[in-house]
Design a protein around this motif. Structure first.
Motif, PDB file in Angstrom:
ATOM      1  N   SER A  79     -26.366  -1.195 -28.801  1.00 53.13           N
ATOM      2  CA  SER A  79     -25.771  -0.151 -29.127  1.00 53.13           C
ATOM      3  C   SER A  79     -26.219   0.324 -30.417  1.00 53.13           C
ATOM      4  CB  SER A  79     -24.217  -0.329 -28.873  1.00 53.13           C
ATOM      5  OG  SER A  79     -23.764  -1.446 -29.821  1.00 53.13           O
ATOM      6  N   ARG A  80     -26.315  -0.756 -31.416  1.00 53.17           N
ATOM      7  CA  ARG A  80     -26.559  -0.383 -32.688  1.00 53.17           C
ATOM      8  C   ARG A  80     -28.067  -0.480 -33.123  1.00 53.17           C
ATOM      9  NH1 ARG A  80     -22.946  -4.482 -36.529  1.00 53.17           N
ATOM     10  NH2 ARG A  80     -23.932  -2.961 -38.181  1.00 53.17           N
ATOM     11  N   ASN A  81     -28.567  -1.746 -33.012  1.00 49.92           N
ATOM     12  CA  ASN A  81     -30.180  -1.888 -33.126  1.00 49.92           C
ATOM     13  C   ASN A  81     -30.566  -3.066 -32.499  1.00 49.92           C
ATOM     14  OD1 ASN A  81     -29.290  -4.282 -34.898  1.00 49.92           O
ATOM     15  ND2 ASN A  81     -28.731  -2.919 -36.459  1.00 49.92           N
ATOM     16  N   ASN A  82     -31.746  -3.493 -32.632  1.00 55.38           N
ATOM     17  CA  ASN A  82     -32.342  -4.529 -31.753  1.00 55.38           C
ATOM     18  C   ASN A  82     -31.987  -5.826 -32.306  1.00 55.38           C
ATOM     19  OD1 ASN A  82     -33.303  -2.607 -29.665  1.00 55.38           O
ATOM     20  ND2 ASN A  82     -35.095  -2.430 -30.733  1.00 55.38           N
ATOM     21  N   LEU A  95      -6.746 -10.224 -34.832  1.00 56.87           N
ATOM     22  CA  LEU A  95      -7.857  -9.299 -34.677  1.00 56.87           C
ATOM     23  C   LEU A  95      -9.125  -9.942 -35.374  1.00 56.87           C
ATOM     24  CD1 LEU A  95      -9.575  -7.134 -33.020  1.00 56.87           C
ATOM     25  CD2 LEU A  95      -8.695  -5.717 -35.015  1.00 56.87           C
ATOM     26  N   CYS A  96      -9.958 -10.397 -34.534  1.00 57.08           N
ATOM     27  CA  CYS A  96     -11.411 -10.849 -35.016  1.00 57.08           C
ATOM     28  C   CYS A  96     -12.591  -9.928 -34.716  1.00 57.08           C
ATOM     29  CB  CYS A  96     -11.732 -12.329 -34.977  1.00 57.08           C
ATOM     30  SG  CYS A  96     -10.443 -13.285 -35.803  1.00 57.08           S
ATOM     31  N   VAL A  97     -13.419  -9.218 -35.600  1.00 55.66           N
ATOM     32  CA  VAL A  97     -14.616  -8.721 -35.363  1.00 55.66           C
ATOM     33  C   VAL A  97     -15.818  -9.488 -35.764  1.00 55.66           C
ATOM     34  CG1 VAL A  97     -15.970  -6.538 -35.531  1.00 55.66           C
ATOM     35  CG2 VAL A  97     -13.531  -6.339 -35.618  1.00 55.66           C
ATOM     36  N   ARG A  98     -16.742  -9.713 -34.761  1.00 56.32           N
ATOM     37  CA  ARG A  98     -17.919 -10.599 -34.920  1.00 56.32           C
ATOM     38  C   ARG A  98     -19.002  -9.907 -34.715  1.00 56.32           C
ATOM     39  NH1 ARG A  98     -17.304 -15.977 -35.183  1.00 56.32           N
ATOM     40  NH2 ARG A  98     -19.193 -16.444 -34.415  1.00 56.32           N
ATOM     41  N   THR A  99     -20.015 -10.098 -35.924  1.00 53.68           N
ATOM     42  CA  THR A  99     -21.418  -9.577 -35.522  1.00 53.68           C
ATOM     43  C   THR A  99     -22.299 -10.666 -35.293  1.00 53.68           C
ATOM     44  OG1 THR A  99     -21.137  -8.002 -37.681  1.00 53.68           O
ATOM     45  CG2 THR A  99     -23.069  -8.481 -36.751  1.00 53.68           C
ATOM     46  N   LEU A 100     -22.973 -10.509 -34.098  1.00 52.69           N
ATOM     47  CA  LEU A 100     -23.794 -11.540 -33.527  1.00 52.69           C
ATOM     48  C   LEU A 100     -25.322 -11.193 -33.457  1.00 52.69           C
ATOM     49  CD1 LEU A 100     -21.764 -12.428 -30.561  1.00 52.69           C
ATOM     50  CD2 LEU A 100     -21.413 -13.464 -32.772  1.00 52.69           C
ATOM     51  N   TRP A 101     -26.065 -11.996 -33.431  1.00 55.69           N
ATOM     52  CA  TRP A 101     -27.550 -11.792 -33.500  1.00 55.69           C
ATOM     53  C   TRP A 101     -27.962 -11.678 -32.072  1.00 55.69           C
ATOM     54  CZ3 TRP A 101     -30.299 -10.858 -37.605  1.00 55.69           C
ATOM     55  CH2 TRP A 101     -29.769 -11.381 -39.079  1.00 55.69           C
ATOM     56  N   VAL A 102     -28.795 -10.702 -31.544  1.00 54.49           N
ATOM     57  CA  VAL A 102     -29.135 -10.362 -30.373  1.00 54.49           C
ATOM     58  C   VAL A 102     -29.909 -11.312 -29.800  1.00 54.49           C
ATOM     59  CG1 VAL A 102     -30.395  -8.664 -28.770  1.00 54.49           C
ATOM     60  CG2 VAL A 102     -29.004  -7.826 -30.716  1.00 54.49           C
ATOM     61  N   SER A 103     -30.875 -11.875 -30.466  1.00 56.98           N
ATOM     62  CA  SER A 103     -31.574 -13.007 -30.061  1.00 56.98           C
ATOM     63  C   SER A 103     -31.161 -14.145 -29.567  1.00 56.98           C
ATOM     64  CB  SER A 103     -32.788 -13.600 -31.158  1.00 56.98           C
ATOM     65  OG  SER A 103     -31.840 -14.092 -32.613  1.00 56.98           O
ATOM     66  N   GLU A 108     -30.027 -12.151 -20.044  1.00 54.74           N
ATOM     67  CA  GLU A 108     -29.597 -11.403 -18.592  1.00 54.74           C
ATOM     68  C   GLU A 108     -28.057 -10.802 -19.112  1.00 54.74           C
ATOM     69  OE1 GLU A 108     -29.347 -14.202 -15.656  1.00 54.74           O
ATOM     70  OE2 GLU A 108     -31.637 -14.432 -15.500  1.00 54.74           O
ATOM     71  N   ARG A 109     -27.533 -10.929 -20.078  1.00 55.48           N
ATOM     72  CA  ARG A 109     -26.242 -10.296 -20.373  1.00 55.48           C
ATOM     73  C   ARG A 109     -26.520  -9.128 -21.003  1.00 55.48           C
ATOM     74  NH1 ARG A 109     -21.096 -12.631 -21.938  1.00 55.48           N
ATOM     75  NH2 ARG A 109     -19.852 -11.237 -23.178  1.00 55.48           N
ATOM     76  N   GLU A 110     -25.788  -8.012 -20.587  1.00 54.97           N
ATOM     77  CA  GLU A 110     -25.867  -6.856 -20.836  1.00 54.97           C
ATOM     78  C   GLU A 110     -25.123  -6.254 -22.185  1.00 54.97           C
ATOM     79  OE1 GLU A 110     -25.181  -3.921 -17.627  1.00 54.97           O
ATOM     80  OE2 GLU A 110     -27.055  -4.538 -16.768  1.00 54.97           O
ATOM     81  N   SER A 111     -24.012  -6.998 -22.522  1.00 58.35           N
ATOM     82  CA  SER A 111     -23.052  -6.929 -23.415  1.00 58.35           C
ATOM     83  C   SER A 111     -23.181  -7.839 -24.606  1.00 58.35           C
ATOM     84  CB  SER A 111     -21.601  -6.850 -22.931  1.00 58.35           C
ATOM     85  OG  SER A 111     -21.240  -8.135 -22.314  1.00 58.35           O
ATOM     86  N   CYS A 112     -22.575  -7.523 -25.667  1.00 62.89           N
ATOM     87  CA  CYS A 112     -22.515  -8.464 -26.686  1.00 62.89           C
ATOM     88  C   CYS A 112     -21.458  -9.693 -26.473  1.00 62.89           C
ATOM     89  CB  CYS A 112     -22.109  -7.800 -27.994  1.00 62.89           C
ATOM     90  SG  CYS A 112     -22.299  -8.774 -29.780  1.00 62.89           S
ATOM     91  N   GLY A 113     -22.188 -10.976 -27.084  1.00 58.15           N
ATOM     92  CA  GLY A 113     -20.989 -12.004 -26.702  1.00 58.15           C
ATOM     93  C   GLY A 113     -21.963 -13.272 -26.088  1.00 58.15           C
ATOM     94  N   PRO A 114     -21.254 -14.283 -25.934  1.00 59.88           N
ATOM     95  CA  PRO A 114     -19.590 -14.409 -26.181  1.00 59.88           C
ATOM     96  C   PRO A 114     -19.359 -14.906 -27.434  1.00 59.88           C
ATOM     97  CG  PRO A 114     -20.480 -16.208 -25.194  1.00 59.88           C
ATOM     98  CD  PRO A 114     -21.747 -15.232 -25.161  1.00 59.88           C
ATOM     99  N   ALA A 115     -17.897 -14.992 -27.593  1.00 67.83           N
ATOM    100  CA  ALA A 115     -17.511 -15.225 -28.888  1.00 67.83           C
ATOM    101  C   ALA A 115     -17.999 -16.633 -29.649  1.00 67.83           C
ATOM    102  CB  ALA A 115     -16.036 -14.966 -29.167  1.00 67.83           C
ATOM    103  N   GLU A 116     -18.408 -17.475 -29.015  1.00 68.07           N
ATOM    104  CA  GLU A 116     -18.871 -18.810 -29.429  1.00 68.07           C
ATOM    105  C   GLU A 116     -19.889 -18.884 -30.001  1.00 68.07           C
ATOM    106  OE1 GLU A 116     -17.578 -18.307 -26.242  1.00 68.07           O
ATOM    107  OE2 GLU A 116     -15.412 -18.964 -26.472  1.00 68.07           O
TER     108      GLU A 116
END
Length: 264
Positions: A79-82, A95-103, A108-116
């Motif tokens: 949704s943001r970038n690659n 509430l916690c907002v996390r920024t994860l690396w897409v790599s 096979e997962r379409e959404s961001c995550g998991p939180a671990e």
């Protein structure tokens, strides 16, 4: 003559004292109250075992209530970038907002995550309990009424667990089964309130997702809800055991007695 007179007076005094002693002993016996039945060693052992089971439920409830992993909200992976994506997880208080690396995310997962997964995290406490402000998560607004209701149900269930634990402690210290029935009510209702808290919290998540349909989010309940669900089931089970142990004709003792006689 005088000797006979004094002897008669002495005999009359003895008879009066004996009569007064009989009346006093009768009144003393009538004034005594029947003592409550005492618990046997085997019954105390069963109560301690059931109390240990209930304490497991209390521990899981405290663990689930204190964490911020009730639900995970994930944006689409691209949704943001690659390179990075954002996801959020929260509970009753935080509430916690996390920024994860897409790599790092499963291809096979379409959404961001998991939180671990490793990434940057920004955590804040909900202001709904202090200033009454609704939280905004990815352009979606929380429903403070449902959120507060879920938290109040969870806190009241914790209060009932404490009261039930106090009743069991008093029952074991006094060695009387009188406090088993109040403990039964406390533990069973605390388990029911835990389940109600989960249901109300899930409704608040659905209300959050429905507040703005322009931004898609994927949501899933996390491991804290699994802890609370297990805790609710354990608390109800422990309360039912206390109910069976508080009955005059204990079915558990009959069951164990028949089993021991058959083994013999």
């Amino acid at each position: 003559m005088w000797s006979n007179y004094f002897l008669q007076k002495e005999d009359d005094g003895r008879v009066g004292a004996a009569a007064l002693g009989g009346v006093g002993s009768k009144s003393g016996r009538q004034g005594k109250r029947p003592r409550p039945p005492r618990m046997s060693d085997s019954q105390e052992g069963k109560i301690k075992l059931a109390f240990f089971v209930a304490l497991i439920g209390v521990t899981l409830t405290v663990l689930g209530m204190g964490t911020e992993f009730w639900v995970e909200l994930s944006q689409p992976k691209h949704s943001r970038n690659n390179q990075t994506c954002e996801m959020a997880h929260y509970g009753l208080w935080k509430l916690c907002v996390r920024t994860l690396w897409v790599s790092d995310i499963d291809p096979e997962r379409e959404s961001c995550g998991p939180a671990e997964l490793p990434g940057e995290s920004n955590c804040t406490y909900f202001k709904v309990y202090t200033s009454g402000e609704n939280a905004v998560i990815f352009k979606k607004t929380t429903e403070k009424g449902l959120h507060i209701a879920g938290a109040m149900l969870a806190l009241f269930s914790l209060f009932l667990m404490i009261m039930g634990s106090v009743c069991i402690t008093m029952s074991l210290s006094k060695s009387v089964p009188f406090f088993l029935k109040p403990a039964t009510i406390c533990f069973i209702f605390s388990g029911i309130l835990v389940f109600l808290s989960i249901i109300v919290f899930h409704q608040s998540v659905l209300a959050l997702l429905a507040s703005d349909h322009s931004f898609p989010l994927h949501h899933e309940l996390s491991w804290s809800v699994a802890c609370l669900g297990s805790a609710g089931a354990i608390l109800i089970f422990g309360g039912l055991i206390f109910l069976l142990l508080s009955l005059p004709n204990n079915p558990l003792e009959k069951c164990f007695g028949q089993q021991s006689s058959s083994d013999a």
